[in-house]
Motif scaffolding. Structure first.
Motif, mmCIF file in Angstrom:
data_model
loop_
_atom_site.group_PDB
_atom_site.id
_atom_site.type_symbol
_atom_site.label_atom_id
_atom_site.label_comp_id
_atom_site.label_asym_id
_atom_site.label_seq_id
_atom_site.Cartn_x
_atom_site.Cartn_y
_atom_site.Cartn_z
ATOM 1 N N LYS A 117 -9.721 5.428 5.345
ATOM 2 C CA LYS A 117 -8.456 6.012 5.796
ATOM 3 C C LYS A 117 -8.410 6.236 7.307
ATOM 4 O O LYS A 117 -7.464 6.812 7.822
ATOM 5 N N GLY A 118 -9.461 5.828 8.015
ATOM 6 C CA GLY A 118 -9.494 5.998 9.464
ATOM 7 C C GLY A 118 -9.899 7.384 9.925
ATOM 8 O O GLY A 118 -9.833 7.684 11.122
ATOM 9 N N LEU A 119 -10.338 8.248 8.997
ATOM 10 C CA LEU A 119 -10.672 9.622 9.370
ATOM 11 C C LEU A 119 -11.993 9.702 10.143
ATOM 12 O O LEU A 119 -12.110 10.483 11.095
ATOM 13 N N ALA A 120 -12.979 8.894 9.741
ATOM 14 C CA ALA A 120 -14.254 8.891 10.477
ATOM 15 C C ALA A 120 -14.033 8.414 11.906
ATOM 16 O O ALA A 120 -14.602 8.953 12.856
ATOM 17 N N SER A 121 -13.177 7.425 12.059
ATOM 18 C CA SER A 121 -12.861 6.904 13.391
ATOM 19 C C SER A 121 -12.183 7.967 14.244
ATOM 20 O O SER A 121 -12.494 8.141 15.425
ATOM 21 N N GLU A 122 -11.262 8.703 13.637
ATOM 22 C CA GLU A 122 -10.527 9.758 14.336
ATOM 23 C C GLU A 122 -11.481 10.867 14.794
ATOM 24 O O GLU A 122 -11.395 11.355 15.930
ATOM 25 N N ALA A 123 -12.413 11.245 13.915
ATOM 26 C CA ALA A 123 -13.382 12.288 14.256
ATOM 27 C C ALA A 123 -14.346 11.808 15.333
ATOM 28 O O ALA A 123 -14.627 12.525 16.299
ATOM 29 N N LEU A 124 -14.843 10.583 15.182
ATOM 30 C CA LEU A 124 -15.789 10.035 16.150
ATOM 31 C C LEU A 124 -15.179 9.968 17.546
ATOM 32 O O LEU A 124 -15.823 10.344 18.532
ATOM 33 N N ARG A 125 -13.936 9.524 17.629
ATOM 34 C CA ARG A 125 -13.259 9.418 18.924
ATOM 35 C C ARG A 125 -13.205 10.784 19.614
ATOM 36 O O ARG A 125 -13.489 10.909 20.808
ATOM 37 N N ALA A 126 -12.854 11.823 18.862
ATOM 38 C CA ALA A 126 -12.736 13.165 19.440
ATOM 39 C C ALA A 126 -14.088 13.702 19.902
ATOM 40 O O ALA A 126 -14.203 14.294 20.977
ATOM 41 N N VAL A 127 -15.120 13.484 19.104
ATOM 42 C CA VAL A 127 -16.451 13.994 19.435
ATOM 43 C C VAL A 127 -17.023 13.267 20.650
ATOM 44 O O VAL A 127 -17.577 13.884 21.561
ATOM 45 N N VAL A 128 -16.868 11.958 20.685
ATOM 46 C CA VAL A 128 -17.345 11.183 21.833
ATOM 47 C C VAL A 128 -16.630 11.617 23.109
ATOM 48 O O VAL A 128 -17.254 11.829 24.155
#
Length: 198
Positions: A117-128
């Protein structure tokens, strides 16, 4: 979201990150049942380097570790929650933070029901983004097992480069594992952002 729009702070100075759909916040003991739901899943734990969790005690030890790395300033782990209900459905964060060399490792996992659902990508972007903009990091690296293609794809989508294979690098779950070393450096991160903003 950019810069200080990305996050606010809780009363204990834990940074809370917000994305379009997610709130990334500090994990508490009260989240243990939510966490057990996914850390007891064999599919989620397949490349985690640990056996599936069996009990709330296992989870509480993990939460205590999250708090200890924050206190020692060797890392920080955010609980990934949906804004709409606050349920913890995974985590993402940094470990082995080496301030002297401005580098850290990133790790993450997500409840199987929310894959694709793209949620891991969304979280990773914010953390990075938080790591480069607020922790003075110059390098973020990730160690990934070769069969974990979805994680490799996620990192590559965000500009991480595979630097090579570390043979028999880690002993986990009764076996020696090879691991790919991925990295993203601040210059590449800034160059990618500049290109997308053009």
């Amino acid at each position: 979201m950019e810069g200080d729009k990305l996050y606010s702070k809780q009363t204990d100075d834990f940074p809370v990150l917000q994305t379009e759909r997610l709130l990334l916040r500090e994990i508490q003991n009260e989240d243990a049942l939510d966490i057990l739901e996914y850390l007891s899943d064999e599919d989620v734990m397949k490349y985690y380097g640990m056996e599936p969790f069996q009990s709330l005690e296992d989870v509480l030890e993990e939460v205590a570790w999250y708090k200890s790395i924050r206190m020692k300033q060797t890392g920080i782990r955010w609980g990934i929650t949906l804004k709409e209900n606050g349920k913890v459905l995974g985590s993402c964060g940094f470990l082995n933070w080496d301030k002297r060399h401005y580098r850290t490792e990133i790790g993450y996992e997500l409840h199987k029901n929310y894959w694709g659902k793209g949620l891991a990508s969304e979280a990773l972007r914010a953390v990075v983004q938080y790591g480069f903009e607020h922790m003075r990091l110059e390098r973020i690296q990730a160690l990934i097992e070769p069969p974990n293609l979805s994680s490799q794809s996620l990192l590559e989508k965000h500009g991480f480069l595979c630097e090579g294979l570390l043979r028999s690098y880690e002993f986990t779950c009764g076996k020696m594992d090879d691991l790919y070393m991925y990295s993203l450096i601040k210059k590449d991160f800034n160059d990618r952002r500049a290109q997308t903003n053009d």
